[in-house]
Design a protein around this motif. Structure first.
Motif, PDB file in Angstrom:
ATOM      1  N   ASN A 153       0.834  -1.210   0.000  1.00 29.43           N
ATOM      2  CA  ASN A 153       0.000   0.000   0.000  1.00 29.43           C
ATOM      3  C   ASN A 153       0.865   1.255   0.000  1.00 29.43           C
ATOM      4  O   ASN A 153       0.563   2.237  -0.696  1.00 29.43           O
ATOM      5  CB  ASN A 153      -0.926   0.000   1.214  1.00 29.43           C
ATOM      6  CG  ASN A 153      -2.046  -1.012   1.095  1.00 29.43           C
ATOM      7  OD1 ASN A 153      -2.343  -1.501   0.003  1.00 29.43           O
ATOM      8  ND2 ASN A 153      -2.672  -1.349   2.208  1.00 29.43           N
ATOM      9  N   ALA A 154       1.943   1.221   0.788  1.00 26.53           N
ATOM     10  CA  ALA A 154       2.845   2.376   0.832  1.00 26.53           C
ATOM     11  C   ALA A 154       3.588   2.534  -0.491  1.00 26.53           C
ATOM     12  O   ALA A 154       3.727   3.650  -1.013  1.00 26.53           O
ATOM     13  CB  ALA A 154       3.837   2.209   1.982  1.00 26.53           C
ATOM     14  N   LEU A 155       4.061   1.404  -1.045  1.00 26.50           N
ATOM     15  CA  LEU A 155       4.811   1.451  -2.301  1.00 26.50           C
ATOM     16  C   LEU A 155       3.968   1.995  -3.446  1.00 26.50           C
ATOM     17  O   LEU A 155       4.372   2.941  -4.139  1.00 26.50           O
ATOM     18  CB  LEU A 155       5.318   0.042  -2.646  1.00 26.50           C
ATOM     19  CG  LEU A 155       6.119  -0.084  -3.948  1.00 26.50           C
ATOM     20  CD1 LEU A 155       7.457   0.635  -3.831  1.00 26.50           C
ATOM     21  CD2 LEU A 155       6.332  -1.554  -4.313  1.00 26.50           C
ATOM     22  N   TYR A 156       2.787   1.426  -3.634  1.00 30.92           N
ATOM     23  CA  TYR A 156       1.950   1.829  -4.768  1.00 30.92           C
ATOM     24  C   TYR A 156       1.160   3.105  -4.479  1.00 30.92           C
ATOM     25  O   TYR A 156       0.477   3.616  -5.366  1.00 30.92           O
ATOM     26  CB  TYR A 156       1.035   0.671  -5.169  1.00 30.92           C
ATOM     27  CG  TYR A 156       1.825  -0.490  -5.746  1.00 30.92           C
ATOM     28  CD1 TYR A 156       2.520  -0.354  -6.946  1.00 30.92           C
ATOM     29  CD2 TYR A 156       1.907  -1.699  -5.066  1.00 30.92           C
ATOM     30  CE1 TYR A 156       3.262  -1.406  -7.455  1.00 30.92           C
ATOM     31  CE2 TYR A 156       2.651  -2.755  -5.573  1.00 30.92           C
ATOM     32  CZ  TYR A 156       3.330  -2.601  -6.766  1.00 30.92           C
ATOM     33  OH  TYR A 156       4.075  -3.638  -7.275  1.00 30.92           O
ATOM     34  N   GLY A 157       1.283   3.593  -3.249  1.00 29.81           N
ATOM     35  CA  GLY A 157       0.732   4.920  -2.977  1.00 29.81           C
ATOM     36  C   GLY A 157       1.632   6.016  -3.527  1.00 29.81           C
ATOM     37  O   GLY A 157       1.187   7.139  -3.750  1.00 29.81           O
ATOM     38  N   LEU A 158       2.908   5.673  -3.738  1.00 33.51           N
ATOM     39  CA  LEU A 158       3.869   6.654  -4.259  1.00 33.51           C
ATOM     40  C   LEU A 158       4.294   6.339  -5.690  1.00 33.51           C
ATOM     41  O   LEU A 158       4.481   7.238  -6.496  1.00 33.51           O
ATOM     42  CB  LEU A 158       5.114   6.686  -3.359  1.00 33.51           C
ATOM     43  CG  LEU A 158       6.231   7.654  -3.774  1.00 33.51           C
ATOM     44  CD1 LEU A 158       5.738   9.107  -3.719  1.00 33.51           C
ATOM     45  CD2 LEU A 158       7.446   7.476  -2.858  1.00 33.51           C
ATOM     46  N   TYR A 159       4.418   5.053  -6.011  1.00 36.96           N
ATOM     47  CA  TYR A 159       4.923   4.626  -7.316  1.00 36.96           C
ATOM     48  C   TYR A 159       3.782   4.248  -8.251  1.00 36.96           C
ATOM     49  O   TYR A 159       2.816   3.596  -7.839  1.00 36.96           O
ATOM     50  CB  TYR A 159       5.847   3.419  -7.153  1.00 36.96           C
ATOM     51  CG  TYR A 159       7.226   3.760  -6.624  1.00 36.96           C
ATOM     52  CD1 TYR A 159       8.346   3.655  -7.434  1.00 36.96           C
ATOM     53  CD2 TYR A 159       7.400   4.200  -5.312  1.00 36.96           C
ATOM     54  CE1 TYR A 159       9.612   3.971  -6.953  1.00 36.96           C
ATOM     55  CE2 TYR A 159       8.644   4.518  -4.816  1.00 36.96           C
ATOM     56  CZ  TYR A 159       9.756   4.398  -5.649  1.00 36.96           C
ATOM     57  OH  TYR A 159      10.991   4.717  -5.172  1.00 36.96           O
ATOM     58  N   THR A 160       3.918   4.633  -9.509  1.00 36.56           N
ATOM     59  CA  THR A 160       2.957   4.260 -10.547  1.00 36.56           C
ATOM     60  C   THR A 160       3.723   3.795 -11.780  1.00 36.56           C
ATOM     61  O   THR A 160       4.911   4.081 -11.943  1.00 36.56           O
ATOM     62  CB  THR A 160       2.043   5.438 -10.926  1.00 36.56           C
ATOM     63  OG1 THR A 160       2.854   6.554 -11.314  1.00 36.56           O
ATOM     64  CG2 THR A 160       1.155   5.845  -9.759  1.00 36.56           C
ATOM     65  N   ALA A 161       3.023   3.087 -12.666  1.00 36.61           N
ATOM     66  CA  ALA A 161       3.650   2.565 -13.880  1.00 36.61           C
ATOM     67  C   ALA A 161       4.030   3.706 -14.811  1.00 36.61           C
ATOM     68  O   ALA A 161       3.302   4.694 -14.955  1.00 36.61           O
ATOM     69  CB  ALA A 161       2.695   1.606 -14.583  1.00 36.61           C
ATOM     70  N   ASP A 162       5.205   3.545 -15.446  1.00 35.46           N
ATOM     71  CA  ASP A 162       5.658   4.584 -16.379  1.00 35.46           C
ATOM     72  C   ASP A 162       5.389   4.224 -17.831  1.00 35.46           C
ATOM     73  O   ASP A 162       5.768   4.964 -18.745  1.00 35.46           O
ATOM     74  CB  ASP A 162       7.161   4.868 -16.180  1.00 35.46           C
ATOM     75  CG  ASP A 162       8.037   3.679 -16.586  1.00 35.46           C
ATOM     76  OD1 ASP A 162       7.487   2.600 -16.890  1.00 35.46           O
ATOM     77  OD2 ASP A 162       9.271   3.844 -16.584  1.00 35.46           O
ATOM     78  N   GLY A 163       4.739   3.063 -18.054  1.00 35.25           N
ATOM     79  CA  GLY A 163       4.435   2.656 -19.427  1.00 35.25           C
ATOM     80  C   GLY A 163       5.595   1.989 -20.135  1.00 35.25           C
ATOM     81  O   GLY A 163       5.478   1.604 -21.302  1.00 35.25           O
ATOM     82  N   ARG A 164       6.720   1.816 -19.455  1.00 34.30           N
ATOM     83  CA  ARG A 164       7.897   1.187 -20.075  1.00 34.30           C
ATOM     84  C   ARG A 164       8.376  -0.018 -19.250  1.00 34.30           C
ATOM     85  O   ARG A 164       9.548  -0.380 -19.305  1.00 34.30           O
ATOM     86  CB  ARG A 164       9.028   2.214 -20.211  1.00 34.30           C
ATOM     87  CG  ARG A 164       8.690   3.378 -21.136  1.00 34.30           C
ATOM     88  CD  ARG A 164       9.914   4.240 -21.416  1.00 34.30           C
ATOM     89  NE  ARG A 164      10.364   4.913 -20.222  1.00 34.30           N
ATOM     90  CZ  ARG A 164       9.904   6.103 -19.810  1.00 34.30           C
ATOM     91  NH1 ARG A 164       8.945   6.719 -20.517  1.00 34.30           N
ATOM     92  NH2 ARG A 164      10.367   6.676 -18.716  1.00 34.30           N
ATOM     93  N   GLY A 165       7.461  -0.591 -18.489  1.00 34.42           N
ATOM     94  CA  GLY A 165       7.799  -1.788 -17.725  1.00 34.42           C
ATOM     95  C   GLY A 165       8.325  -1.521 -16.334  1.00 34.42           C
ATOM     96  O   GLY A 165       8.758  -2.453 -15.653  1.00 34.42           O
TER      97      GLY A 165
END
Length: 213
Positions: free
Chosen positions: A142-154
């Motif tokens: 939850n903490a990780l994906y609260g800050l990080y999102t996909a950049d479209g390049r894997g």
């Protein structure tokens, strides 16, 4: 093998007979006034109950063995989700600006599995450690994906929209969040190690081979 329900009925009957013989002898018990006939019936009931319990010991041992083996099979299934690569990434990889998107797929799978699991470990200590690990996984993800999102390049990244420049004040806040995420990742790794230690101790009597890294 004797069916389970008749065994239970026999055990209950033996116990009731034992209690009934005690009441018949005299209640409260007075050994000075016990008749030989009443004492004989009491001893017969007692021997019958003890014999039933002794006869059932192999079944109890077999049941416990089955429970240990079932726990071992479940652990092997979990080890397919948190395999060597996932465990290594969890323990050794730093939280960088860019993270390969599949890096924590094993953790995501085990979180889903735990949420849907309807058959807990028979060993309560194992189940408690597994619950603690899965809670830690959920907190970390939850903490990780609260800050990080996909950049479209894997990859996943904290950079908004792929922007290369971030103001210094914003970057300092991001670094603080990354430190918090890292602490949660470390806690997750520690909980996994604890779960494995408890599991290895609990499953020493298993006839199922435990998968090793």
């Amino acid at each position: 093998m004797i069916p389970e329900h008749p065994k239970k009925l026999a055990r209950i009957g033996a116990i009731l007979s034992l209690l009934g013989s005690l009441i018949w002898i005299q209640w409260p018990l007075n050994l000075e006034e016990v008749s030989p006939a009443a004492l004989t019936i009491f001893m017969g009931c007692l021997i019958t109950w003890v014999a039933i319990e002794i006869a059932d010991l192999p079944n109890i041992d077999k049941s416990r063995q089955n429970e240990v083996n079932q726990d071992a099979e479940k652990l092997n299934f979990i080890l397919k989700k948190i395999d060597f690569q996932q465990s290594y990434i969890l323990k050794n990889y730093a939280i960088e600006t860019y993270i390969e998107q599949p890096s924590y797929d094993g953790l995501k799978e085990i979180r889903t599995y735990h949420d849907e699991d309807r058959f807990p470990f028979h060993n309560k200590e194992m189940q408690k450690a597994f619950d603690e690990f899965c809670l830690s996984v959920s907190v970390f993800l939850n903490a990780l994906y609260g800050l990080y999102t996909a950049d479209g390049r894997g990859n996943i990244t904290w950079r908004p929209g792929g922007t290369e420049y971030v103001p210094e004040t914003e970057y300092e806040l991001i670094k603080q969040e990354i430190c918090i995420i890292t602490d949660k990742k470390v806690d997750c790794s520690n909980k996994w190690d604890k779960f494995l230690i408890i599991s290895n101790n609990a499953l020493k009597g298993s006839t199922i081979r435990i998968e090793k890294y």
